[in-house]
Design an enzyme around this catalytic site. Sequence first.
Site, PDB file in Angstrom:
ATOM      1  N   ASP A  64     -41.423 -37.863  12.195  1.00 59.31           N
ATOM      2  CA  ASP A  64     -40.189 -38.241  12.885  1.00 59.31           C
ATOM      3  C   ASP A  64     -40.109 -39.763  12.909  1.00 59.31           C
ATOM      4  O   ASP A  64     -41.072 -40.449  12.555  1.00 59.31           O
ATOM      5  CB  ASP A  64     -40.109 -37.624  14.292  1.00 59.31           C
ATOM      6  CG  ASP A  64     -41.172 -38.132  15.244  1.00 59.31           C
ATOM      7  OD1 ASP A  64     -42.238 -38.578  14.770  1.00 59.31           O
ATOM      8  OD2 ASP A  64     -40.953 -38.078  16.460  1.00 59.31           O
ATOM      9  N   TYR A  66     -40.006 -43.815  13.765  1.00 61.23           N
ATOM     10  CA  TYR A  66     -40.740 -44.702  14.664  1.00 61.23           C
ATOM     11  C   TYR A  66     -40.030 -44.726  16.022  1.00 61.23           C
ATOM     12  O   TYR A  66     -38.799 -44.726  16.081  1.00 61.23           O
ATOM     13  CB  TYR A  66     -40.778 -46.116  14.089  1.00 61.23           C
ATOM     14  CG  TYR A  66     -41.538 -46.262  12.792  1.00 61.23           C
ATOM     15  CD1 TYR A  66     -42.873 -45.889  12.686  1.00 61.23           C
ATOM     16  CD2 TYR A  66     -40.932 -46.810  11.669  1.00 61.23           C
ATOM     17  CE1 TYR A  66     -43.581 -46.048  11.506  1.00 61.23           C
ATOM     18  CE2 TYR A  66     -41.626 -46.982  10.476  1.00 61.23           C
ATOM     19  CZ  TYR A  66     -42.954 -46.599  10.398  1.00 61.23           C
ATOM     20  OH  TYR A  66     -43.645 -46.758   9.228  1.00 61.23           O
ATOM     21  N   PHE A  77     -41.001 -44.054   7.300  1.00 57.69           N
ATOM     22  CA  PHE A  77     -42.033 -45.078   7.141  1.00 57.69           C
ATOM     23  C   PHE A  77     -41.491 -46.487   6.954  1.00 57.69           C
ATOM     24  O   PHE A  77     -42.251 -47.450   6.994  1.00 57.69           O
ATOM     25  CB  PHE A  77     -42.996 -44.730   5.992  1.00 57.69           C
ATOM     26  CG  PHE A  77     -43.754 -43.459   6.199  1.00 57.69           C
ATOM     27  CD1 PHE A  77     -44.735 -43.364   7.178  1.00 57.69           C
ATOM     28  CD2 PHE A  77     -43.484 -42.329   5.440  1.00 57.69           C
ATOM     29  CE1 PHE A  77     -45.424 -42.179   7.391  1.00 57.69           C
ATOM     30  CE2 PHE A  77     -44.171 -41.142   5.650  1.00 57.69           C
ATOM     31  CZ  PHE A  77     -45.150 -41.069   6.621  1.00 57.69           C
ATOM     32  N   HIS A 186     -51.565 -37.286   7.315  1.00 55.92           N
ATOM     33  CA  HIS A 186     -50.627 -38.358   7.641  1.00 55.92           C
ATOM     34  C   HIS A 186     -51.326 -39.717   7.499  1.00 55.92           C
ATOM     35  O   HIS A 186     -52.523 -39.838   7.788  1.00 55.92           O
ATOM     36  CB  HIS A 186     -50.125 -38.162   9.071  1.00 55.92           C
ATOM     37  CG  HIS A 186     -48.914 -38.964   9.406  1.00 55.92           C
ATOM     38  ND1 HIS A 186     -48.980 -40.281   9.795  1.00 55.92           N
ATOM     39  CD2 HIS A 186     -47.589 -38.641   9.401  1.00 55.92           C
ATOM     40  CE1 HIS A 186     -47.759 -40.733  10.027  1.00 55.92           C
ATOM     41  NE2 HIS A 186     -46.897 -39.765   9.789  1.00 55.92           N
TER      42      HIS A 186
END
Length: 222
Positions: A64, A66, A77, A186
């Site tokens: 999801d 930041y 990202f 991740h």
Amino acid sequence: MAMINNDWLGPLSEEFKKPYYKTLYEKVKEEYHNYAVYPPADDIFNAFHHTPLSQVKVVILGQDPYHEPGQAHGLCFSVQKGVDIPPSLVNIYKELHDDLGCDIPDHGCLYKWADQGVFLLNTVLTVRAHQANSHASLGWIEFTDAVIRVLDQQDHPMVFLLWGAPAGRKADLLHNDRHLILKAPHPSPLSAYRGFFGCRHFSQCNEYLVANGLDPIDWQID
């Protein structure tokens, strides 16, 4: 929300009419009214705006957005120039350096990837400030499932980079033999050392594209 208006609209138009999406829309609207929510509402569908469906060659799937001020802008990202590079992206850059020898850039804006056909999607497209994964139950996962199904139907070689457990679960929706699926933990500091570092997804991705007659991605962020 700035609605999708390029070639994504046709395949997703029925999705916008479904009851769950109408509920999602109202819940998201209410969240923006009552709380600080990221990304800015007009940036929610930035990934779709920057990478038309017909141009997608690679899909990077995150969790999801930041959840701190000024970071999220609709591409997983990525952060705009001038914003400190978040730890997950720092680790992505480290893997890129180790895998392909790319220089570590001084900013975190990934528009260069998006403009080459790298679709930078999160499984959930909004988040309440300071509360990671706080919008996971609003209905976004059903919507991004539909997006993945649309991508799976595209009959040309495509590479899916699924990072983290929520992204990895989307692999169950992918059945097209022309697509390469690569999964890894991740890239966050909590999990990068469990297999993201050393996964060599970037070189594997380019090798697959070239083997199928497509131009590789220039992963070097200038």
